[in-house]
Scaffold this motif. Structure first.
Motif, PDB file in Angstrom:
ATOM      1  N   SER A  11       0.711  -1.252  -0.161  1.00 39.58           N
ATOM      2  CA  SER A  11      -0.108  -0.049   0.015  1.00 39.58           C
ATOM      3  C   SER A  11       0.952   1.451  -0.193  1.00 39.58           C
ATOM      4  O   SER A  11       0.272   2.403   0.055  1.00 39.58           O
ATOM      5  N   GLY A  12       2.165   1.164  -0.070  1.00 43.05           N
ATOM      6  CA  GLY A  12       3.194   2.349  -0.127  1.00 43.05           C
ATOM      7  C   GLY A  12       2.962   2.960  -1.587  1.00 43.05           C
ATOM      8  O   GLY A  12       2.514   2.544  -2.543  1.00 43.05           O
ATOM      9  N   LYS A  13       3.471   4.320  -1.317  1.00 42.55           N
ATOM     10  CA  LYS A  13       3.415   5.121  -2.697  1.00 42.55           C
ATOM     11  C   LYS A  13       4.750   6.145  -2.472  1.00 42.55           C
ATOM     12  O   LYS A  13       5.465   6.365  -1.611  1.00 42.55           O
ATOM     13  N   LEU A  14       5.293   6.200  -3.956  1.00 41.26           N
ATOM     14  CA  LEU A  14       6.561   6.712  -3.896  1.00 41.26           C
ATOM     15  C   LEU A  14       6.537   8.331  -3.250  1.00 41.26           C
ATOM     16  O   LEU A  14       5.689   8.965  -3.753  1.00 41.26           O
ATOM     17  N   PRO A  62       7.547  11.108 -16.323  1.00 39.50           N
ATOM     18  CA  PRO A  62       8.655  10.644 -15.667  1.00 39.50           C
ATOM     19  C   PRO A  62       8.533   9.064 -15.889  1.00 39.50           C
ATOM     20  O   PRO A  62       7.294   8.687 -16.333  1.00 39.50           O
ATOM     21  N   LEU A  63       9.504   8.368 -15.337  1.00 40.14           N
ATOM     22  CA  LEU A  63       9.372   6.945 -15.219  1.00 40.14           C
ATOM     23  C   LEU A  63       8.349   6.437 -14.473  1.00 40.14           C
ATOM     24  O   LEU A  63       7.319   5.708 -14.765  1.00 40.14           O
ATOM     25  N   PHE A  64       8.349   7.027 -13.155  1.00 41.12           N
ATOM     26  CA  PHE A  64       7.087   6.811 -12.313  1.00 41.12           C
ATOM     27  C   PHE A  64       7.113   8.080 -11.351  1.00 41.12           C
ATOM     28  O   PHE A  64       8.025   8.671 -11.057  1.00 41.12           O
ATOM     29  N   PRO A  65       5.953   8.854 -11.395  1.00 43.88           N
ATOM     30  CA  PRO A  65       5.745  10.007 -11.003  1.00 43.88           C
ATOM     31  C   PRO A  65       5.728   9.958  -9.242  1.00 43.88           C
ATOM     32  O   PRO A  65       5.497   8.934  -8.645  1.00 43.88           O
ATOM     33  N   PHE A  66       5.590  10.999  -8.946  1.00 47.36           N
ATOM     34  CA  PHE A  66       5.837  11.162  -7.166  1.00 47.36           C
ATOM     35  C   PHE A  66       4.004  10.538  -6.870  1.00 47.36           C
ATOM     36  O   PHE A  66       3.074  10.972  -7.505  1.00 47.36           O
ATOM     37  N   GLY A  67       4.204   9.976  -5.747  1.00 44.09           N
ATOM     38  CA  GLY A  67       3.006   9.346  -5.154  1.00 44.09           C
ATOM     39  C   GLY A  67       2.315   8.252  -5.952  1.00 44.09           C
ATOM     40  O   GLY A  67       1.264   7.634  -5.838  1.00 44.09           O
ATOM     41  N   TYR A  68       3.080   7.603  -6.892  1.00 47.36           N
ATOM     42  CA  TYR A  68       2.870   6.391  -7.502  1.00 47.36           C
ATOM     43  C   TYR A  68       2.753   5.174  -6.718  1.00 47.36           C
ATOM     44  O   TYR A  68       3.816   5.165  -5.852  1.00 47.36           O
ATOM     45  N   GLY A  69       1.921   4.219  -6.980  1.00 48.49           N
ATOM     46  CA  GLY A  69       2.096   2.639  -6.008  1.00 48.49           C
ATOM     47  C   GLY A  69       1.060   1.765  -6.862  1.00 48.49           C
ATOM     48  O   GLY A  69       0.157   2.395  -7.357  1.00 48.49           O
ATOM     49  N   LEU A  70       1.422   0.753  -6.576  1.00 47.07           N
ATOM     50  CA  LEU A  70       0.626  -0.718  -6.943  1.00 47.07           C
ATOM     51  C   LEU A  70       0.025  -1.145  -6.134  1.00 47.07           C
ATOM     52  O   LEU A  70       0.221  -1.082  -4.851  1.00 47.07           O
ATOM     53  N   SER A  71      -1.035  -2.166  -6.414  1.00 46.28           N
ATOM     54  CA  SER A  71      -1.949  -2.645  -5.268  1.00 46.28           C
ATOM     55  C   SER A  71      -2.475  -3.812  -6.341  1.00 46.28           C
ATOM     56  O   SER A  71      -2.468  -4.019  -7.493  1.00 46.28           O
ATOM     57  N   LYS A 104      -5.196  -0.674   1.049  1.00 48.66           N
ATOM     58  CA  LYS A 104      -5.161   0.662   1.310  1.00 48.66           C
ATOM     59  C   LYS A 104      -4.874   1.648   0.556  1.00 48.66           C
ATOM     60  O   LYS A 104      -4.025   1.200  -0.382  1.00 48.66           O
ATOM     61  N   GLU A 105      -5.362   2.773   0.223  1.00 51.26           N
ATOM     62  CA  GLU A 105      -5.163   3.583  -0.672  1.00 51.26           C
ATOM     63  C   GLU A 105      -4.757   5.109  -0.157  1.00 51.26           C
ATOM     64  O   GLU A 105      -5.010   5.400   1.179  1.00 51.26           O
TER      65      GLU A 105
END
Length: 262
Positions: free
Chosen positions: A9-12, A56-65, A102-103
């Protein structure tokens, strides 16, 4: 986590660029002779990629679930606010997948029109919500008056300007899913214009603009004031185009007199 028993549930908390050359500090780091110039200014992280419209490759706040989330029903407790009020922003989040998860809901603020340069949007609040499959919950995020402000280095104070602000709800800085607009009605104390102030700062005051036009009547600048580029010119440029510094300072004094008596 790899087998799906636990749902990540983490995000960058940072932006991953496509290339190191895409980073905002690439041209100024590591510096030379023991000095590093922070040339990116306000535009660090996602603010830089927003302004450059660079993916970007992965933006700020990005995450998988292992599940998916639906955002809906964005509302605010007020559509108009002042520099003394808080604003509550509520959104409904639903787990539309088959596993619990979790989001992290992210709230960004965008100043539609600002006197000084500001980022396209700024993260001001976030919250994590845990949801079972099919479950929905309301998430409320609170904005303080300071969340609408920027720092003015000329006057050495935080400034809240009147005008429209967009409130943006996102899954990441690059994935804005809901937005709404509120009106800020702030009391703005009189701040004298200086030689580094821009022409556009008086454009909304007809009486002050009239003083400028009357003073520059018969010169090249009289016609230039009606062009779309005039607003971006600081007053000291008048000196560079042949107007004596004393005359420019006298013009500013007259403008400030008019504005202070409004």
């Amino acid at each position: 986590m790899l087998t799906g028993k636990v749902n990540p549930s983490g995000k960058l908390t940072e932006t991953f660029p496509q290339r190191i050359e895409d980073t905002p500090s690439y041209l100024s780091y590591p510096g030379e002779e023991g000095h590093v110039r922070y040339a990116e200014g306000l535009f660090v992280g996602y603010r830089y990629y927003d302004r450059k419209k660079m993916k970007p490759l992965f933006p700020f706040g990005y995450g998988l679930s292992y599940t998916t989330f639906e955002y809906s029903n964005l509302r605010v407790n007020r559509t108009e606010t002042t520099e003394k009020d808080t604003v509550e922003v509520t959104v409904t989040i639903r787990n539309t997948g088959n596993v619990a998860g979790k989001e992290i809901v992210q709230l960004y603020v965008r100043d539609v029109e600002s006197r000084l340069v500001r980022p396209e949007k700024e993260l001001k609040a976030f919250a994590k919500v845990a949801l079972e499959p099919g479950e929905a919950k309301d998430v409320t995020l609170t904005l303080q008056p300071r969340d609408f402000a920027y720092y003015d280095s000329t006057y050495r104070e935080w400034v809240i300007e009147s005008g429209e602000f967009e409130l943006l709800i996102g899954k990441s800085s690059a994935d804005i899913v809901l937005r709404t607009t509120i009106q800020m009605n702030a009391h703005e104390p009189f701040r004298p214009l200086t030689i580094t102030s821009y022409i556009k700062q008086i454009a909304k005051y007809p009486e002050a603009l009239a003083v400028v036009k009357e003073t520059l009547k018969g010169t090249f600048f009289a016609d230039f004031l009606d062009s779309p580029f005039a607003g971006e010119m600081p007053f000291f440029k008048l000196i560079g185009f042949g107007m004596p510094r004393e005359a420019v300072e006298g013009l500013l004094e007259r403008i400030n007199t008019v504005l202070s008596n409004r």
